[in-house]
Scaffold this motif. Structure first.
Motif, PDB file in Angstrom:
ATOM      1  N   GLU A 147       2.137  -3.117  -2.424  1.00 24.21           N
ATOM      2  CA  GLU A 147       1.488  -3.861  -1.333  1.00 24.21           C
ATOM      3  C   GLU A 147       2.443  -4.907  -0.763  1.00 24.21           C
ATOM      4  O   GLU A 147       2.565  -5.052   0.454  1.00 24.21           O
ATOM      5  CB  GLU A 147       0.217  -4.517  -1.834  1.00 24.21           C
ATOM      6  CG  GLU A 147      -0.536  -5.263  -0.730  1.00 24.21           C
ATOM      7  CD  GLU A 147      -1.777  -5.947  -1.244  1.00 24.21           C
ATOM      8  OE1 GLU A 147      -2.671  -6.206  -0.415  1.00 24.21           O
ATOM      9  OE2 GLU A 147      -1.855  -6.251  -2.449  1.00 24.21           O
ATOM     10  N   GLY A 161       4.993  -3.593   1.633  1.00 27.88           N
ATOM     11  CA  GLY A 161       4.511  -2.909   2.822  1.00 27.88           C
ATOM     12  C   GLY A 161       4.414  -1.404   2.676  1.00 27.88           C
ATOM     13  O   GLY A 161       4.389  -0.678   3.668  1.00 27.88           O
ATOM     14  N   ARG A 185      -1.470  -0.141   1.794  1.00 26.42           N
ATOM     15  CA  ARG A 185      -2.540  -1.016   2.280  1.00 26.42           C
ATOM     16  C   ARG A 185      -3.686  -0.943   1.278  1.00 26.42           C
ATOM     17  O   ARG A 185      -4.117   0.152   0.899  1.00 26.42           O
ATOM     18  CB  ARG A 185      -3.021  -0.578   3.661  1.00 26.42           C
ATOM     19  CG  ARG A 185      -1.960  -0.627   4.748  1.00 26.42           C
ATOM     20  CD  ARG A 185      -2.563  -0.385   6.120  1.00 26.42           C
ATOM     21  NE  ARG A 185      -1.544  -0.314   7.154  1.00 26.42           N
ATOM     22  CZ  ARG A 185      -1.024   0.828   7.605  1.00 26.42           C
ATOM     23  NH1 ARG A 185      -1.463   1.991   7.122  1.00 26.42           N
ATOM     24  NH2 ARG A 185      -0.089   0.820   8.532  1.00 26.42           N
ATOM     25  N   GLU A 220      -4.319   3.092   1.327  1.00 25.74           N
ATOM     26  CA  GLU A 220      -3.635   3.981   2.261  1.00 25.74           C
ATOM     27  C   GLU A 220      -2.140   3.717   2.225  1.00 25.74           C
ATOM     28  O   GLU A 220      -1.694   2.557   2.295  1.00 25.74           O
ATOM     29  CB  GLU A 220      -4.163   3.744   3.679  1.00 25.74           C
ATOM     30  CG  GLU A 220      -3.575   4.661   4.726  1.00 25.74           C
ATOM     31  CD  GLU A 220      -4.143   4.403   6.102  1.00 25.74           C
ATOM     32  OE1 GLU A 220      -3.818   5.172   7.025  1.00 25.74           O
ATOM     33  OE2 GLU A 220      -4.906   3.427   6.271  1.00 25.74           O
ATOM     34  N   THR A 231       1.445   3.456   3.815  1.00 25.51           N
ATOM     35  CA  THR A 231       2.017   3.243   5.134  1.00 25.51           C
ATOM     36  C   THR A 231       3.090   4.307   5.372  1.00 25.51           C
ATOM     37  O   THR A 231       3.438   5.080   4.468  1.00 25.51           O
ATOM     38  CB  THR A 231       2.650   1.851   5.227  1.00 25.51           C
ATOM     39  OG1 THR A 231       3.733   1.774   4.281  1.00 25.51           O
ATOM     40  CG2 THR A 231       1.606   0.762   4.896  1.00 25.51           C
ATOM     41  N   GLU A 232       3.645   4.319   6.591  1.00 24.96           N
ATOM     42  CA  GLU A 232       4.746   5.248   6.857  1.00 24.96           C
ATOM     43  C   GLU A 232       5.926   4.922   5.945  1.00 24.96           C
ATOM     44  O   GLU A 232       6.597   5.821   5.437  1.00 24.96           O
ATOM     45  CB  GLU A 232       5.154   5.175   8.330  1.00 24.96           C
ATOM     46  CG  GLU A 232       4.153   5.828   9.268  1.00 24.96           C
ATOM     47  CD  GLU A 232       3.919   7.291   8.924  1.00 24.96           C
ATOM     48  OE1 GLU A 232       4.916   8.018   8.662  1.00 24.96           O
ATOM     49  OE2 GLU A 232       2.750   7.714   8.896  1.00 24.96           O
TER      50      GLU A 232
END
Length: 250
Positions: free
Chosen positions: A150, A153, A156, A162, A164-165
């Motif tokens: 988290e 980054g 999420r 979820e 992230t890219e």
């Protein structure tokens, strides 16, 4: 008194109109306007989930009384429940609600430096340090992985977990297999019974655990079971991949 009261105004379709914004705000404020409910919220601000029985002991009121207060907080959307095994846990609904409660508490208590701290119910080591939960990490190791992802980054955690890219790219570079997406979510979560917070599951959690076992970053102690031991190679690998420092919690 036998005086009758009209119900909510009905729309042309026959459905009750949604409460006005002022009414919603008043209902939200009313849910907090009780010392026991405020104590429950302060406890939950620690970021962990608790059973109704535990909250009764923490607040010093009867379980039946806590149940009524929790219903008010649930109805107001301040708290939600989550079932893990045969237990039902209560936690703050989401990060936005937690921030609001924290700001209200800081405003009301100017010298308050940290959320109301409550000790977590302990579990025998080494289970509390590191273990598997089905096919992914749990215990302090599981939370360390979740928190590190988290912070960087990659993940999420507000609401549904979820990737992230950047998280998907990290999985590819770290050799974490996301094959099978569609049948199972890339990132899932479940409540950690020792940490009382949600940790990473899903394909990412399972893939990281599988690679760690295959590479010898973690091993099972003699006798088997769900407990794990992080090896020296594992400390280097987790440090390199996620910046985890094991001396902080192991």
């Amino acid at each position: 008194m036998n005086e009758s009261h009209p119900g909510p105004a009905a729309s042309a379709s026959g459905a009750a109109d949604a409460p006005a914004p002022a009414a919603r705000l008043a209902a939200f404020a009313a849910a907090l306007a009780d010392e026991t409910r405020a104590s429950i919220c302060m406890t939950l601000l620690e970021g962990r989930a608790w059973t109704a029985g535990e909250l009764a002991r923490i607040t010093g009121v009867a379980p039946s009384t806590v149940s009524g207060h929790l219903n008010r907080l649930l109805d107001a959307g301040i708290c939600v429940t989550e079932r893990q095994g045969r237990h039902r846990y209560v936690r703050v609904a989401d990060a936005a609600t937690a921030r609001l409660l924290d700001e209200l508490a800081s405003y009301a208590i100017p010298d308050r430096d940290t959320p109301h701290a409550v000790p977590v119910v302990g579990a025998p080591d080494p289970l509390a340090r590191a273990r598997t939960c089905y096919d992914h990490f749990a215990g302090r190791l599981g939370m360390a992985v979740t928190d590190a992802m988290e912070r960087r980054g990659l993940l999420r955690t507000d609401g549904v977990f979820e990737l992230t890219e950047a998280g998907r790219l990290w999985c590819a570079e770290a050799g974490v297999d996301l094959a099978g997406e569609g049948r199972r979510r890339p990132a899932g979560s479940c409540l950690d019974w020792t940490e009382r917070r949600r940790h990473l599951g899903g394909l990412a959690g399972a893939g990281l655990c599988a690679r760690a076992l295959a590479e010898g970053w973690v091993v099972r102690p003699p006798g088997g079971g769900r407990a794990l031991e992080v090896t020296a190679a594992g400390e280097r690998a987790f440090g390199g991949l996620l910046g985890i420092t094991f001396g902080d919690w192991s």
